[in-house]
Motif scaffolding. Structure first.
Motif, PDB file in Angstrom:
ATOM      1  N   PRO A   1     -11.455  73.965 -36.989  1.00 52.37           N
ATOM      2  CA  PRO A   1     -10.559  73.382 -35.984  1.00 52.37           C
ATOM      3  C   PRO A   1      -9.215  74.104 -35.942  1.00 52.37           C
ATOM      4  CG  PRO A   1     -11.667  71.637 -37.180  1.00 52.37           C
ATOM      5  CD  PRO A   1     -12.053  72.927 -37.853  1.00 52.37           C
ATOM      6  N   ARG A   2      -8.724  74.314 -34.757  1.00 57.37           N
ATOM      7  CA  ARG A   2      -7.540  75.140 -34.580  1.00 57.37           C
ATOM      8  C   ARG A   2      -6.247  74.423 -34.937  1.00 57.37           C
ATOM      9  NH1 ARG A   2      -7.460  76.717 -28.456  1.00 57.37           N
ATOM     10  NH2 ARG A   2      -5.546  77.766 -29.089  1.00 57.37           N
ATOM     11  N   ASN A   3      -6.291  73.124 -35.215  1.00 55.90           N
ATOM     12  CA  ASN A   3      -5.052  72.365 -35.408  1.00 55.90           C
ATOM     13  C   ASN A   3      -4.826  71.920 -36.846  1.00 55.90           C
ATOM     14  OD1 ASN A   3      -7.243  70.591 -35.350  1.00 55.90           O
ATOM     15  ND2 ASN A   3      -6.032  68.900 -34.534  1.00 55.90           N
ATOM     16  N   LEU A   4      -5.464  72.571 -37.822  1.00 55.27           N
ATOM     17  CA  LEU A   4      -5.281  72.163 -39.214  1.00 55.27           C
ATOM     18  C   LEU A   4      -3.845  72.424 -39.668  1.00 55.27           C
ATOM     19  CD1 LEU A   4      -8.547  73.320 -41.013  1.00 55.27           C
ATOM     20  CD2 LEU A   4      -8.087  71.239 -39.713  1.00 55.27           C
ATOM     21  N   SER A   5      -3.261  71.435 -40.324  1.00 57.03           N
ATOM     22  CA  SER A   5      -1.893  71.556 -40.828  1.00 57.03           C
ATOM     23  C   SER A   5      -1.926  72.045 -42.275  1.00 57.03           C
ATOM     24  CB  SER A   5      -1.180  70.208 -40.754  1.00 57.03           C
ATOM     25  OG  SER A   5      -1.775  69.288 -41.655  1.00 57.03           O
ATOM     26  N   TYR A   6      -0.738  72.148 -42.893  1.00 55.98           N
ATOM     27  CA  TYR A   6      -0.677  72.606 -44.277  1.00 55.98           C
ATOM     28  C   TYR A   6      -1.262  71.577 -45.251  1.00 55.98           C
ATOM     29  CZ  TYR A   6       1.929  76.807 -43.146  1.00 55.98           C
ATOM     30  OH  TYR A   6       2.285  78.040 -42.662  1.00 55.98           O
ATOM     31  N   PHE A   7      -1.527  70.347 -44.792  1.00 56.45           N
ATOM     32  CA  PHE A   7      -2.211  69.380 -45.644  1.00 56.45           C
ATOM     33  C   PHE A   7      -3.632  69.829 -45.964  1.00 56.45           C
ATOM     34  CE2 PHE A   7       0.995  66.176 -44.297  1.00 56.45           C
ATOM     35  CZ  PHE A   7       1.336  65.724 -45.560  1.00 56.45           C
ATOM     36  N   TRP A   8      -4.158  70.755 -45.190  1.00 55.16           N
ATOM     37  CA  TRP A   8      -5.519  71.259 -45.436  1.00 55.16           C
ATOM     38  C   TRP A   8      -5.516  72.458 -46.378  1.00 55.16           C
ATOM     39  CZ3 TRP A   8      -4.970  67.664 -41.921  1.00 55.16           C
ATOM     40  CH2 TRP A   8      -6.064  66.866 -41.569  1.00 55.16           C
ATOM     41  N   ASN A   9      -4.349  72.808 -46.930  1.00 56.06           N
ATOM     42  CA  ASN A   9      -4.270  73.904 -47.900  1.00 56.06           C
ATOM     43  C   ASN A   9      -4.670  73.476 -49.310  1.00 56.06           C
ATOM     44  OD1 ASN A   9      -2.784  75.049 -45.685  1.00 56.06           O
ATOM     45  ND2 ASN A   9      -1.918  76.526 -47.119  1.00 56.06           N
ATOM     46  N   PHE A  10      -4.611  72.169 -49.582  1.00 52.44           N
ATOM     47  CA  PHE A  10      -4.703  71.734 -50.973  1.00 52.44           C
ATOM     48  C   PHE A  10      -6.103  71.889 -51.563  1.00 52.44           C
ATOM     49  CE2 PHE A  10      -1.021  69.236 -49.351  1.00 52.44           C
ATOM     50  CZ  PHE A  10      -0.069  69.881 -50.122  1.00 52.44           C
TER      51      PHE A  10
ATOM     52  N   PHE B   1      -4.728  61.986 -51.097  1.00 59.15           N
ATOM     53  CA  PHE B   1      -3.923  61.175 -50.184  1.00 59.15           C
ATOM     54  C   PHE B   1      -4.025  61.667 -48.750  1.00 59.15           C
ATOM     55  CE2 PHE B   1      -1.823  59.551 -54.025  1.00 59.15           C
ATOM     56  CZ  PHE B   1      -1.803  58.202 -53.695  1.00 59.15           C
ATOM     57  N   ARG B   2      -4.228  62.968 -48.568  1.00 65.38           N
ATOM     58  CA  ARG B   2      -4.507  63.465 -47.222  1.00 65.38           C
ATOM     59  C   ARG B   2      -5.820  62.880 -46.712  1.00 65.38           C
ATOM     60  NH1 ARG B   2      -8.823  66.458 -45.293  1.00 65.38           N
ATOM     61  NH2 ARG B   2      -8.591  68.080 -46.873  1.00 65.38           N
ATOM     62  N   GLY B   3      -6.837  62.849 -47.585  1.00 72.60           N
ATOM     63  CA  GLY B   3      -8.120  62.274 -47.205  1.00 72.60           C
ATOM     64  C   GLY B   3      -8.023  60.797 -46.883  1.00 72.60           C
ATOM     65  N   LEU B   4      -7.172  60.063 -47.616  1.00 68.45           N
ATOM     66  CA  LEU B   4      -6.996  58.633 -47.353  1.00 68.45           C
ATOM     67  C   LEU B   4      -6.296  58.398 -46.017  1.00 68.45           C
ATOM     68  CD1 LEU B   4      -5.916  57.375 -50.901  1.00 68.45           C
ATOM     69  CD2 LEU B   4      -8.115  56.992 -49.778  1.00 68.45           C
ATOM     70  N   PHE B   5      -5.269  59.190 -45.718  1.00 70.41           N
ATOM     71  CA  PHE B   5      -4.517  58.980 -44.478  1.00 70.41           C
ATOM     72  C   PHE B   5      -5.339  59.370 -43.255  1.00 70.41           C
ATOM     73  CE2 PHE B   5      -1.487  60.309 -41.166  1.00 70.41           C
ATOM     74  CZ  PHE B   5      -0.786  59.128 -41.023  1.00 70.41           C
ATOM     75  N   TYR B   6      -6.063  60.474 -43.351  1.00 72.97           N
ATOM     76  CA  TYR B   6      -6.854  60.948 -42.215  1.00 72.97           C
ATOM     77  C   TYR B   6      -8.300  60.450 -42.258  1.00 72.97           C
ATOM     78  CZ  TYR B   6      -2.939  64.031 -41.160  1.00 72.97           C
ATOM     79  OH  TYR B   6      -1.681  64.524 -40.837  1.00 72.97           O
TER      80      TYR B   6
ATOM     81  N   SER C   1     -15.094  71.072 -41.007  1.00 73.61           N
ATOM     82  CA  SER C   1     -13.842  70.487 -41.477  1.00 73.61           C
ATOM     83  C   SER C   1     -13.366  69.390 -40.542  1.00 73.61           C
ATOM     84  CB  SER C   1     -12.766  71.571 -41.583  1.00 73.61           C
ATOM     85  OG  SER C   1     -13.129  72.559 -42.515  1.00 73.61           O
ATOM     86  N   SER C   2     -12.690  68.395 -41.129  1.00 70.82           N
ATOM     87  CA  SER C   2     -11.998  67.396 -40.311  1.00 70.82           C
ATOM     88  C   SER C   2     -10.690  67.996 -39.807  1.00 70.82           C
ATOM     89  CB  SER C   2     -11.730  66.140 -41.140  1.00 70.82           C
ATOM     90  OG  SER C   2     -10.902  66.452 -42.253  1.00 70.82           O
ATOM     91  N   ASN C   3      -9.895  67.224 -39.086  1.00 70.03           N
ATOM     92  CA  ASN C   3      -8.639  67.744 -38.554  1.00 70.03           C
ATOM     93  C   ASN C   3      -7.676  66.591 -38.317  1.00 70.03           C
ATOM     94  OD1 ASN C   3      -8.632  67.059 -35.398  1.00 70.03           O
ATOM     95  ND2 ASN C   3     -10.725  67.548 -36.029  1.00 70.03           N
TER      96      ASN C   3
ATOM     97  N   SER D   1      -8.011  59.336 -37.788  1.00 68.32           N
ATOM     98  CA  SER D   1      -6.658  59.772 -38.116  1.00 68.32           C
ATOM     99  C   SER D   1      -5.671  58.611 -38.144  1.00 68.32           C
ATOM    100  CB  SER D   1      -6.190  60.821 -37.109  1.00 68.32           C
ATOM    101  OG  SER D   1      -4.840  61.175 -37.354  1.00 68.32           O
ATOM    102  N   GLY D   2      -4.848  58.568 -39.199  1.00 61.13           N
ATOM    103  CA  GLY D   2      -3.804  57.564 -39.293  1.00 61.13           C
ATOM    104  C   GLY D   2      -2.742  57.710 -38.225  1.00 61.13           C
ATOM    105  N   HIS D   3      -2.669  58.894 -37.588  1.00 64.81           N
ATOM    106  CA  HIS D   3      -1.687  59.100 -36.512  1.00 64.81           C
ATOM    107  C   HIS D   3      -1.948  58.178 -35.326  1.00 64.81           C
ATOM    108  CE1 HIS D   3       0.435  62.316 -38.380  1.00 64.81           C
ATOM    109  NE2 HIS D   3      -0.583  63.150 -38.393  1.00 64.81           N
TER     110      HIS D   3
END
Length: 431
Positions: free
Chosen positions: A40-49, A115-120, A223-225, A341-343
């Motif tokens: 996905p083209r919109n992955l943020s730095y939360f996907w770096n971990f 925590f990224r996985g929990l929020f998203y 991948s999720s996004n 997504s929690g957003h």
């Protein structure tokens, strides 16, 4: 996931053609982390971990193998061999500090990954198996880290082993035999040290195997996004290489700067000074505390101070400590919201940022604090909220909340609502 627009691997010369026919490792790498894997083209730095966690796992394995060459798992000399590594082995101090701080950084990136996985809501279908394997990895990490903390055979090593294995003694009927079986005796000594050393050496390779399964499971649905919207067209994705190899490389650079700052300038900041005192079974430390990454679960253990009917407080604490992690296995079925997504989940977002996160911070603080007031009361409140959040609040809000409108696609979330762009119909260079 099989994307019809994914680039196909094409061998360029005789050697690569031979390898592709007999042992297609280049094709495997190309399809797993190369241009042949659309992301996905919109992955943020939360996907770096996830990548950072894999890197620190490699660091732990490499430094651990080197340290094992100079360590003796014997209660009479274990502390001395640790000092020998620090003082006499060429670059031994660097290996030990890299290993000790590498464990802390491994847990830091894994906690952020969780925590990224929990929020998203990365645990939702079709990615349940990825999440379940991730929880297995975390449990293996906890076991490996505990056994590694015992090996220096300092005061905290000995008494940490005594306290943690003593928890099994709270289990009715079978608890005491299990404790004796784990230690190889009635107190931590040579048998326990040998067992813990063997398992501490073995389990990282087991973790690496489960990580491979974790990545394999990830490549099936993709991948999720941050939007939680699934990929709809080629315009929603970019090749993993070079886009995300560059992004992960930048994140790795930042992580390494922080890591080496700790290794070279603050190598003992995350440890305990009592562990530089040789283990003494006749001298109990004033305040027994595990490594920082165990603190929230240690706080949950100590939150139970009163017997409940016929259930001793110690047994309730042990059950709650293990249940606090095991309940993560059931999150895919506890959270019934159709939105990931929690957003786009306003009620969930409030309880996450102003409920779960503060509760976890309180548990971290209380786990490293003395077992006295007000820390005991705060850990009890935070523990109660922690279980309420996952077992009561999350299922309720996932059923009653009204999510905000989702974008039509990942491309719309990135570039706007131009339907031609979203559906991939506009192929001009501007797009």
């Amino acid at each position: 996931m099989s994307f019809p627009w994914a680039r196909q691997y094409e061998p360029k010369n005789g050697l690569t053609k031979f390898l592709d026919e007999k042992l297609p490792l280049p094709r495997l790498v190309y399809n797993a982390v190369g241009a042949g894997y659309p992301v996905p083209r919109n992955l943020s730095y939360f996907w770096n971990f996830g990548v950072l966690a894999g890197f620190f796992l490699v660091v732990q394995i490499v430094t651990g193998v080197v340290l094992a060459m100079h360590y003796a798992a014997n209660a009479q000399v274990a502390f001395a061999t640790t000092e020998h590594i620090m003082r006499d082995v060429n670059w031994g101090w660097l290996m030990r500090y890299a290993h000790a701080n590498g464990a802390s950084f491994f847990f830091i990136v894994v906690y952020l990954h969780i925590f990224r996985g929990l929020f998203y809501s990365s645990y939702k279908a079709p990615r349940e198996m990825i999440w379940l394997l991730g929880v297995v990895i975390f449990l293996l990490m906890m076991a490996t880290a505990f056994m590694g903390y015992v090996l220096p055979w300092g005061q905290m090593s000995f008494w940490g082993a005594k306290v943690i294995t003593g928890l099994f003694g709270a289990i009715p009927l079978v608890g005491e035999p299990i404790q004796v079986w784990l230690l190889g005796g009635f107190a931590p000594d040579n048998a326990a040290l040998n067992r813990f050393f063997s398992l501490h050496f073995l389990l990282p390779f087991v973790i690496a195997g489960v990580v491979i399964l974790h990545i394999w499971a990830l490549h099936i649905p993709g991948s999720s996004n941050p939007t939680g919207v699934e990929v709809k067209s080629e315009s929603d994705t970019v090749p993993f290489h070079p886009y995300y190899t560059a992004k992960d490389g930048f994140g790795l650079g930042i992580a390494l700067l922080l890591y080496f700052a700790m290794v070279f300038f603050l190598p003992n900041a995350l440890g305990h000074p009592d562990n530089y005192i040789e283990a003494n079974p006749l001298s109990t430390p004033a305040h027994i505390v595990p490594e920082w990454y165990f603190w929230p679960f240690y706080a949950i253990l100590r939150a139970f101070t009163v017997d409940f009917f016929f259930v001793p407080a110690k047994l309730m604490g042990v059950i709650a400590m293990f249940a606090s992690i095991l309940l993560w296995f059931f999150l895919p079925w506890l959270d019934k919201s159709p939105v990931r997504s929690g957003h786009y989940r306003p009620l969930f977002r409030k309880f996450f940022w102003f409920g779960l996160i503060p509760a976890m911070i309180v548990l971290f603080i209380c786990g490293g604090a003395p077992a006295e007031e007000p820390y005991v009361m705060l850990s009890q409140i935070a523990t109660a909220y922690y279980f309420l959040h996952f077992l009561v609040i999350l299922p309720i809000i996932s059923s009653v909340e009204k999510p905000e409108p989702l974008p039509y696609s990942i491309t719309e979330a990135v570039l706007g609502s131009d339907k031609k762009v979203v559906k991939g119909e506009n192929t001009s260079p501007a797009v």
